[in-house]
Motif scaffolding. Structure first.
Motif, PDB file in Angstrom:
ATOM      1  N   TYR A 106     -15.488   5.971  -1.380  1.00 46.29           N
ATOM      2  CA  TYR A 106     -15.835   7.208  -2.095  1.00 46.29           C
ATOM      3  C   TYR A 106     -14.650   7.682  -2.927  1.00 46.29           C
ATOM      4  O   TYR A 106     -14.787   8.011  -4.114  1.00 46.29           O
ATOM      5  CB  TYR A 106     -16.249   8.289  -1.101  1.00 46.29           C
ATOM      6  N   ASP A 107     -13.463   7.707  -2.323  1.00 43.27           N
ATOM      7  CA  ASP A 107     -12.260   8.142  -3.039  1.00 43.27           C
ATOM      8  C   ASP A 107     -11.983   7.246  -4.238  1.00 43.27           C
ATOM      9  O   ASP A 107     -11.594   7.709  -5.310  1.00 43.27           O
ATOM     10  CB  ASP A 107     -11.049   8.133  -2.106  1.00 43.27           C
ATOM     11  N   PHE A 108     -12.187   5.940  -4.050  1.00 38.68           N
ATOM     12  CA  PHE A 108     -11.934   4.989  -5.139  1.00 38.68           C
ATOM     13  C   PHE A 108     -12.848   5.273  -6.322  1.00 38.68           C
ATOM     14  O   PHE A 108     -12.396   5.368  -7.467  1.00 38.68           O
ATOM     15  CB  PHE A 108     -12.141   3.554  -4.655  1.00 38.68           C
ATOM     16  N   PHE A 109     -14.144   5.434  -6.063  1.00 38.92           N
ATOM     17  CA  PHE A 109     -15.091   5.631  -7.168  1.00 38.92           C
ATOM     18  C   PHE A 109     -14.985   7.034  -7.767  1.00 38.92           C
ATOM     19  O   PHE A 109     -15.230   7.216  -8.967  1.00 38.92           O
ATOM     20  CB  PHE A 109     -16.517   5.323  -6.709  1.00 38.92           C
ATOM     21  N   PRO A 120      -6.043  12.355  -8.950  1.00 30.23           N
ATOM     22  CA  PRO A 120      -6.986  11.454  -8.257  1.00 30.23           C
ATOM     23  C   PRO A 120      -6.506  11.116  -6.842  1.00 30.23           C
ATOM     24  O   PRO A 120      -5.376  10.651  -6.657  1.00 30.23           O
ATOM     25  CB  PRO A 120      -7.028  10.212  -9.146  1.00 30.23           C
ATOM     26  N   ALA A 121      -7.354  11.360  -5.855  1.00 25.61           N
ATOM     27  CA  ALA A 121      -6.971  11.199  -4.446  1.00 25.61           C
ATOM     28  C   ALA A 121      -6.601   9.770  -4.099  1.00 25.61           C
ATOM     29  O   ALA A 121      -5.804   9.530  -3.189  1.00 25.61           O
ATOM     30  CB  ALA A 121      -8.111  11.679  -3.545  1.00 25.61           C
ATOM     31  N   GLN A 122      -7.159   8.797  -4.805  1.00 27.26           N
ATOM     32  CA  GLN A 122      -6.881   7.397  -4.493  1.00 27.26           C
ATOM     33  C   GLN A 122      -5.457   7.005  -4.887  1.00 27.26           C
ATOM     34  O   GLN A 122      -4.865   6.093  -4.315  1.00 27.26           O
ATOM     35  CB  GLN A 122      -7.894   6.497  -5.231  1.00 27.26           C
ATOM     36  N   GLN A 123      -4.891   7.724  -5.858  1.00 29.53           N
ATOM     37  CA  GLN A 123      -3.599   7.336  -6.429  1.00 29.53           C
ATOM     38  C   GLN A 123      -2.435   8.143  -5.855  1.00 29.53           C
ATOM     39  O   GLN A 123      -1.291   7.698  -5.898  1.00 29.53           O
ATOM     40  CB  GLN A 123      -3.658   7.511  -7.951  1.00 29.53           C
ATOM     41  N   PHE A 124      -2.729   9.336  -5.308  1.00 33.18           N
ATOM     42  CA  PHE A 124      -1.664  10.233  -4.849  1.00 33.18           C
ATOM     43  C   PHE A 124      -1.822  10.575  -3.368  1.00 33.18           C
ATOM     44  O   PHE A 124      -2.931  10.567  -2.836  1.00 33.18           O
ATOM     45  CB  PHE A 124      -1.666  11.520  -5.678  1.00 33.18           C
ATOM     46  N   ILE A 125      -0.697  10.868  -2.742  1.00 33.08           N
ATOM     47  CA  ILE A 125      -0.700  11.213  -1.321  1.00 33.08           C
ATOM     48  C   ILE A 125       0.303  12.341  -1.099  1.00 33.08           C
ATOM     49  O   ILE A 125       1.310  12.442  -1.819  1.00 33.08           O
ATOM     50  CB  ILE A 125      -0.351   9.980  -0.455  1.00 33.08           C
ATOM     51  N   GLN A 126       0.012  13.192  -0.107  1.00 30.65           N
ATOM     52  CA  GLN A 126       0.903  14.302   0.216  1.00 30.65           C
ATOM     53  C   GLN A 126       1.613  13.991   1.538  1.00 30.65           C
ATOM     54  O   GLN A 126       1.086  14.255   2.614  1.00 30.65           O
ATOM     55  CB  GLN A 126       0.123  15.619   0.295  1.00 30.65           C
ATOM     56  N   PRO A 127       2.840  13.437   1.480  1.00 30.86           N
ATOM     57  CA  PRO A 127       3.535  13.044   2.703  1.00 30.86           C
ATOM     58  C   PRO A 127       4.201  14.209   3.425  1.00 30.86           C
ATOM     59  O   PRO A 127       4.658  14.084   4.548  1.00 30.86           O
ATOM     60  CB  PRO A 127       4.589  12.066   2.197  1.00 30.86           C
ATOM     61  N   HIS A 128       4.258  15.355   2.743  1.00 33.70           N
ATOM     62  CA  HIS A 128       4.957  16.542   3.255  1.00 33.70           C
ATOM     63  C   HIS A 128       4.323  17.747   2.571  1.00 33.70           C
ATOM     64  O   HIS A 128       3.828  17.643   1.444  1.00 33.70           O
ATOM     65  CB  HIS A 128       6.456  16.423   2.907  1.00 33.70           C
ATOM     66  N   LYS A 129       4.341  18.899   3.226  1.00 35.11           N
ATOM     67  CA  LYS A 129       3.684  20.083   2.666  1.00 35.11           C
ATOM     68  C   LYS A 129       4.268  20.501   1.318  1.00 35.11           C
ATOM     69  O   LYS A 129       3.596  21.181   0.526  1.00 35.11           O
ATOM     70  CB  LYS A 129       3.768  21.251   3.642  1.00 35.11           C
ATOM     71  N   SER A 130       5.497  20.066   1.011  1.00 29.04           N
ATOM     72  CA  SER A 130       6.153  20.473  -0.234  1.00 29.04           C
ATOM     73  C   SER A 130       6.141  19.400  -1.322  1.00 29.04           C
ATOM     74  O   SER A 130       6.715  19.610  -2.397  1.00 29.04           O
ATOM     75  CB  SER A 130       7.607  20.882   0.049  1.00 29.04           C
TER      76      SER A 130
END
Length: 236
Positions: free
Chosen positions: A118-121, A181-191
């Motif tokens: 789903y995230d990919f599409f 885009p959620a597939q390309q980015f990630i939040q490793p820390h709240k900041s």
């Protein structure tokens, strides 16, 4: 996130396994099963007749196995392998499949793979406009997603680091995350939010992007590493 319907085909020579995957797919609400095939021959015919986004594909089947079919079919849809054999995992990921499910597949594990699809599409749907504008110093700056290294929250501001500049904007990190885009980015820390494509190394609790380093929260480390590595870790 945009509403996404994913047209998929289940291919498995075991009727019981195929019915199980069909039942799981129907529960998701966004996987639309357009056909169930017994082997790659039937699958080949289906793909000639209608558009398909995703294959839920077994590997060991009569005539031609799933990996050989995928290697030889021109421009195939995205794939989630469903197989009883772990030994094909490396070959599978070399073919850039979305996920690799080992039978018997639990619904929890299936849903995780389906959400990845789903995230990919959803990201593909926004690919026609792979940029956004950031208001900074009385002007709007156009920033391509692929150019972003990471963004950092600074109290009432956000610093966006790209491959060639640093942009400060009056915004929240949450508002920036919602644009990406959620597939390309990630939040490793709240900041921080990070572009996975630009991560060059992982060392302890730090992500390296060239000369920059971003911390990983100890509470999110397992989830973050799974998304970044995504079964592409070379083991002994």
């Amino acid at each position: 996130m945009s509403n996404v319907t994913i047209r998929c085909v289940i291919t498995d020579d075991e009727p019981l396994a195929a019915r199980g995957i069909l039942g799981y797919a129907e529960c998701t609400g966004f996987l639309q099963v357009v056909a169930v095939c017994e082997d790659a021959i039937q699958l080949n015919s289906v793909l000639k007749q209608q558009p398909v986004d995703l294959l839920l594909l077994d590997i060991e089947m009569p005539y031609i196995n799933g990996i050989e079919f995928l290697k030889n079919y021109p421009n195939p849809p995205k794939v989630i392998f469903t197989t009883a054999y772990e030994r094909y995992a490396i070959q599978g990921f070399e073919l850039d499949v979305l996920d690799y499910l080992l039978k018997p597949v639990s619904f929890e594990r299936f849903l995780k793979a389906a959400n990845k699809a789903y995230d990919f599409f959803a990201a593909q749907n926004t690919a026609t406009q792979p940029y956004f504008f950031i208001k900074s110093d009385k002007k709007l700056e156009k920033v391509l997603y692929q150019e972003i290294l990471f963004a950092e929250a600074l109290e009432n501001y956000v610093a966006v680091y790209t491959t060639d500049r640093k942009i400060i904007t009056h915004a929240t990190l949450k508002s920036v995350v919602e644009m990406l885009p959620a597939q390309q980015f990630i939040q490793p820390h709240k900041s921080y939010v990070v572009n996975i494509q630009h991560i060059s190394a992982i060392e302890g609790n730090m992500l390296h992007m060239g000369s920059h380093q971003v911390p990983i929260s100890k509470y999110q480390k397992e989830e973050v590493l799974e998304k970044i590595v995504n079964n592409r870790l070379l083991k002994k």
